[in-house]
Design a protein around this motif. Structure first.
Motif, PDB file in Angstrom:
ATOM      1  N   LEU A   4       0.813  -1.215   0.000  1.00 16.00           N
ATOM      2  CA  LEU A   4       0.000   0.000   0.000  1.00 16.00           C
ATOM      3  C   LEU A   4       0.848   1.267   0.000  1.00 16.00           C
ATOM      4  CD1 LEU A   4      -2.711  -0.960   2.657  1.00 16.00           C
ATOM      5  CD2 LEU A   4      -3.148  -0.468   0.242  1.00 16.00           C
ATOM      6  N   HIS A   5       1.941   1.270   0.786  1.00 10.84           N
ATOM      7  CA  HIS A   5       2.651   2.524   1.071  1.00 10.84           C
ATOM      8  C   HIS A   5       4.106   2.537   0.615  1.00 10.84           C
ATOM      9  CE1 HIS A   5      -0.784   3.799   3.506  1.00 10.84           C
ATOM     10  NE2 HIS A   5      -0.734   2.633   4.106  1.00 10.84           N
ATOM     11  N   GLY A   6       4.589   1.441   0.041  1.00 16.06           N
ATOM     12  CA  GLY A   6       5.971   1.421  -0.435  1.00 16.06           C
ATOM     13  C   GLY A   6       6.977   1.112   0.665  1.00 16.06           C
ATOM     14  N   ASP A   7       8.239   1.333   0.349  1.00 13.00           N
ATOM     15  CA  ASP A   7       9.342   0.943   1.245  1.00 13.00           C
ATOM     16  C   ASP A   7       9.499   1.954   2.368  1.00 13.00           C
ATOM     17  OD1 ASP A   7      11.648   0.003   2.415  1.00 13.00           O
ATOM     18  OD2 ASP A   7      12.975   0.875   0.907  1.00 13.00           O
ATOM     19  N   ARG A   8       8.571   1.922   3.315  1.00 10.56           N
ATOM     20  CA  ARG A   8       8.644   2.849   4.453  1.00 10.56           C
ATOM     21  C   ARG A   8       8.617   2.121   5.791  1.00 10.56           C
ATOM     22  NH1 ARG A   8       4.251   7.264   4.537  1.00 10.56           N
ATOM     23  NH2 ARG A   8       5.391   7.744   6.435  1.00 10.56           N
ATOM     24  N   PHE A   9       8.662   0.775   5.769  1.00 12.26           N
ATOM     25  CA  PHE A   9       8.430   0.030   7.010  1.00 12.26           C
ATOM     26  C   PHE A   9       9.656  -0.760   7.446  1.00 12.26           C
ATOM     27  CE2 PHE A   9       4.416   0.829   5.015  1.00 12.26           C
ATOM     28  CZ  PHE A   9       3.674   1.344   6.068  1.00 12.26           C
ATOM     29  N   ASP A  10       9.842  -0.825   8.755  1.00 10.90           N
ATOM     30  CA  ASP A  10      10.848  -1.677   9.379  1.00 10.90           C
ATOM     31  C   ASP A  10      10.089  -2.697  10.218  1.00 10.90           C
ATOM     32  OD1 ASP A  10      12.990   0.029   8.517  1.00 10.90           O
ATOM     33  OD2 ASP A  10      12.557   1.351  10.214  1.00 10.90           O
ATOM     34  N   LEU A  11      10.519  -3.927  10.150  1.00 11.24           N
ATOM     35  CA  LEU A  11       9.860  -4.981  10.915  1.00 11.24           C
ATOM     36  C   LEU A  11      10.798  -5.445  12.018  1.00 11.24           C
ATOM     37  CD1 LEU A  11       7.676  -6.987  11.518  1.00 11.24           C
ATOM     38  CD2 LEU A  11       8.160  -8.144   9.369  1.00 11.24           C
ATOM     39  N   GLY A  12      10.667  -4.791  13.190  1.00 11.85           N
ATOM     40  CA  GLY A  12      11.458  -5.178  14.347  1.00 11.85           C
ATOM     41  C   GLY A  12      10.812  -6.370  15.026  1.00 11.85           C
ATOM     42  N   LEU A  13      11.622  -7.355  15.403  1.00  5.30           N
ATOM     43  CA  LEU A  13      11.099  -8.606  15.941  1.00  5.30           C
ATOM     44  C   LEU A  13      11.617  -8.848  17.347  1.00  5.30           C
ATOM     45  CD1 LEU A  13      11.818 -10.668  12.719  1.00  5.30           C
ATOM     46  CD2 LEU A  13       9.585  -9.803  13.462  1.00  5.30           C
ATOM     47  N   GLY A  14      10.703  -9.252  18.235  1.00  8.41           N
ATOM     48  CA  GLY A  14      11.094  -9.532  19.614  1.00  8.41           C
ATOM     49  C   GLY A  14      10.704 -10.939  20.022  1.00  8.41           C
ATOM     50  N   ARG A  15      11.336 -11.419  21.079  1.00  4.92           N
ATOM     51  CA  ARG A  15      11.091 -12.783  21.567  1.00  4.92           C
ATOM     52  C   ARG A  15      10.145 -12.833  22.748  1.00  4.92           C
ATOM     53  NH1 ARG A  15      15.427 -15.780  23.929  1.00  4.92           N
ATOM     54  NH2 ARG A  15      16.519 -13.807  24.183  1.00  4.92           N
ATOM     55  N   ALA A  16       9.922 -11.681  23.392  1.00  2.00           N
ATOM     56  CA  ALA A  16       9.063 -11.671  24.582  1.00  2.00           C
ATOM     57  C   ALA A  16       7.603 -11.629  24.135  1.00  2.00           C
ATOM     58  CB  ALA A  16       9.374 -10.434  25.419  1.00  2.00           C
ATOM     59  N   PRO A  17       6.677 -12.066  24.989  1.00  2.00           N
ATOM     60  CA  PRO A  17       5.269 -11.966  24.598  1.00  2.00           C
ATOM     61  C   PRO A  17       4.718 -10.545  24.702  1.00  2.00           C
ATOM     62  CG  PRO A  17       5.464 -13.008  26.751  1.00  2.00           C
ATOM     63  CD  PRO A  17       6.866 -12.817  26.230  1.00  2.00           C
ATOM     64  N   GLY A  18       5.388  -9.673  25.481  1.00  2.00           N
ATOM     65  CA  GLY A  18       4.934  -8.293  25.605  1.00  2.00           C
ATOM     66  C   GLY A  18       3.704  -8.146  26.480  1.00  2.00           C
ATOM     67  N   THR A  19       3.576  -9.036  27.473  1.00  2.00           N
ATOM     68  CA  THR A  19       2.396  -8.959  28.333  1.00  2.00           C
ATOM     69  C   THR A  19       2.573  -9.877  29.539  1.00  2.00           C
ATOM     70  OG1 THR A  19      -0.027  -9.094  28.343  1.00  2.00           O
ATOM     71  CG2 THR A  19       1.135 -10.781  27.094  1.00  2.00           C
ATOM     72  N   ASP A  20       1.509 -10.011  30.325  1.00  2.00           N
ATOM     73  CA  ASP A  20       1.520 -10.882  31.506  1.00  2.00           C
ATOM     74  C   ASP A  20       1.308 -12.336  31.075  1.00  2.00           C
ATOM     75  OD1 ASP A  20      -1.567 -11.706  32.005  1.00  2.00           O
ATOM     76  OD2 ASP A  20      -1.423  -9.690  31.141  1.00  2.00           O
ATOM     77  N   PRO A  21       1.629 -13.302  31.965  1.00  2.00           N
ATOM     78  CA  PRO A  21       1.545 -14.715  31.562  1.00  2.00           C
ATOM     79  C   PRO A  21       0.153 -15.161  31.093  1.00  2.00           C
ATOM     80  CG  PRO A  21       2.831 -14.504  33.570  1.00  2.00           C
ATOM     81  CD  PRO A  21       2.286 -13.134  33.273  1.00  2.00           C
ATOM     82  N   MET A  22      -0.914 -14.669  31.732  1.00  2.00           N
ATOM     83  CA  MET A  22      -2.251 -15.135  31.329  1.00  2.00           C
ATOM     84  C   MET A  22      -2.635 -14.595  29.947  1.00  2.00           C
ATOM     85  SD  MET A  22      -4.492 -15.271  34.807  1.00  2.00           S
ATOM     86  CE  MET A  22      -5.924 -15.928  33.974  1.00  2.00           C
ATOM     87  N   THR A  23      -2.316 -13.314  29.709  1.00  2.00           N
ATOM     88  CA  THR A  23      -2.604 -12.754  28.384  1.00  2.00           C
ATOM     89  C   THR A  23      -1.725 -13.448  27.345  1.00  2.00           C
ATOM     90  OG1 THR A  23      -3.068 -10.644  29.461  1.00  2.00           O
ATOM     91  CG2 THR A  23      -2.843 -10.607  27.082  1.00  2.00           C
TER      92      THR A  23
END
Length: 340
Positions: free
Chosen positions: A103-122
């Protein structure tokens, strides 16, 4: 001290923070306004980070938010800082970011992480994988393949996505992320703004073991971006007062009591017990708070101490107008190349 012409690029990390008295829609509108400012002021990137199930941050659906920001900005690179890969299938991530790039061309970076980014239940409600290093590295390799050139005979394809070559970044707050970034030949963004202790060892491990010849390699040489907390105001006193909001946020996160951002307070010691004051005052090395000149001097010092190629700064204020002002003051003192 580097002259303004030799200073490294600055980028913005924003989590769509929500303050007390704000609706989620208000928080997202404030982030959009900030992205428009950052675009005009000459920041290199504007990244949002995936967080789930918290009253503090409204950035759970990063690709949707980035699509919205792309509609309202012209030049700035937009990215995830990051997508938490244990929560998503690589194919779906490739489709989402491939759609953005289509849609928007080469303007995006895809940063990747290993953590879930939340609490254990979520995390369990989101969960798809464990984030262990071996499965994670395979997920990243799969993602790179989906976004890469069309593969003859491939049974599974990301459409749109194939051939978009959305740049991948590896995030980390420890040496584990550095290991993966080096082995896969990816640029590395270190979360020093909240985990500064392992910064130098992670950078050294990354630079030493970097493989430019990895099939997933995105860059020819190691590239490091580090996070730092910033708050600039016309006077040091005002900056320190406004920064109490960020300090209270850090205490809330560490003690498991997340909430929308608190208003600033006159005296932290009056509202926090002794042991929590230590949390509020931690990580001084990755905290640049004061007048624009004081902030720039702190950032110059940080850059001369740590071998980084770019800084990604993050700012929290109760009033979003003060966050925008801080980024404007920083852009001016750092002499960012403002958009024409």
């Amino acid at each position: 001290m580097p002259s303004a012409h030799h200073r490294i690029p600055l980028s913005v990390l924003d989590l769509a923070p929500r303050s007390q008295g704000m609706t989620p829609a208000d928080a997202l509108a404030a982030t959009r306004s900030l992205a428009q400012d950052a675009d005009r002021l000459g920041y290199r990137r504007f990244w949002v980070a995936e967080h789930h199930g918290t009253e503090t941050f409204m950035s759970s659906a990063t690709s949707l938010l980035l699509g919205h920001l792309a509609e309202h900005t012209q030049r700035i690179r937009l990215g995830s800082g990051g997508v938490m890969l244990p929560n998503h299938s690589p194919l779906m991530v490739a489709e989402y970011y491939g759609t953005l790039a289509t849609l928007h061309g080469d303007r995006f970076d895809l940063g990747l992480g290993r953590a879930p980014g939340t609490d254990p239940m979520t995390a369990a409600a989101l969960a798809r994988g464990t984030g262990s290093l071996d499965t994670f590295a395979q997920d990243v390799a799969d993602l790179a393949a989906y976004l890469g050139d069309p593969r003859p005979g491939a049974q599974v394809r990301a459409l749109p996505g194939e051939g978009t070559h959305v740049p991948l970044w590896m995030l980390g707050s420890s040496t584990g992320g550095a290991q993966v970034a080096a082995a896969l030949g990816l640029p590395f963004a270190f979360a020093s703004h909240f985990a500064p202790d392992h910064l130098d060892s992670a950078i050294e491990l990354y630079r030493t073991h970097f493989r430019a010849d990895a099939p997933t390699a995105q860059v020819e040489r190691p590239m490091v971006m580090a996070g730092i907390n910033v708050l600039a105001a016309p006077t040091g006193e005002e900056a320190r007062h406004l920064f109490t909001t960020a300090q209270l946020m850090a205490v809330r996160i560490r003690t498991g009591q997340p909430a929308p951002l608190d208003p600033p307070v006159q005296d932290l010691a009056a509202v926090l017990p002794e042991q929590l004051l230590q949390i509020a005052d931690a990580h001084q090395s990755v905290r640049a708070v004061g007048t624009p000149d004081e902030v720039a001097a702190h950032l110059d010092g940080f850059v001369s101490e740590h071998p980084v190629d770019e800084l990604i700064v993050t700012t929290y204020t109760h009033d979003p107008a003060m966050r925008r002002r801080s980024y404007a003051l920083l852009a001016e003192v750092w002499a960012l190349p403002q958009a024409a």
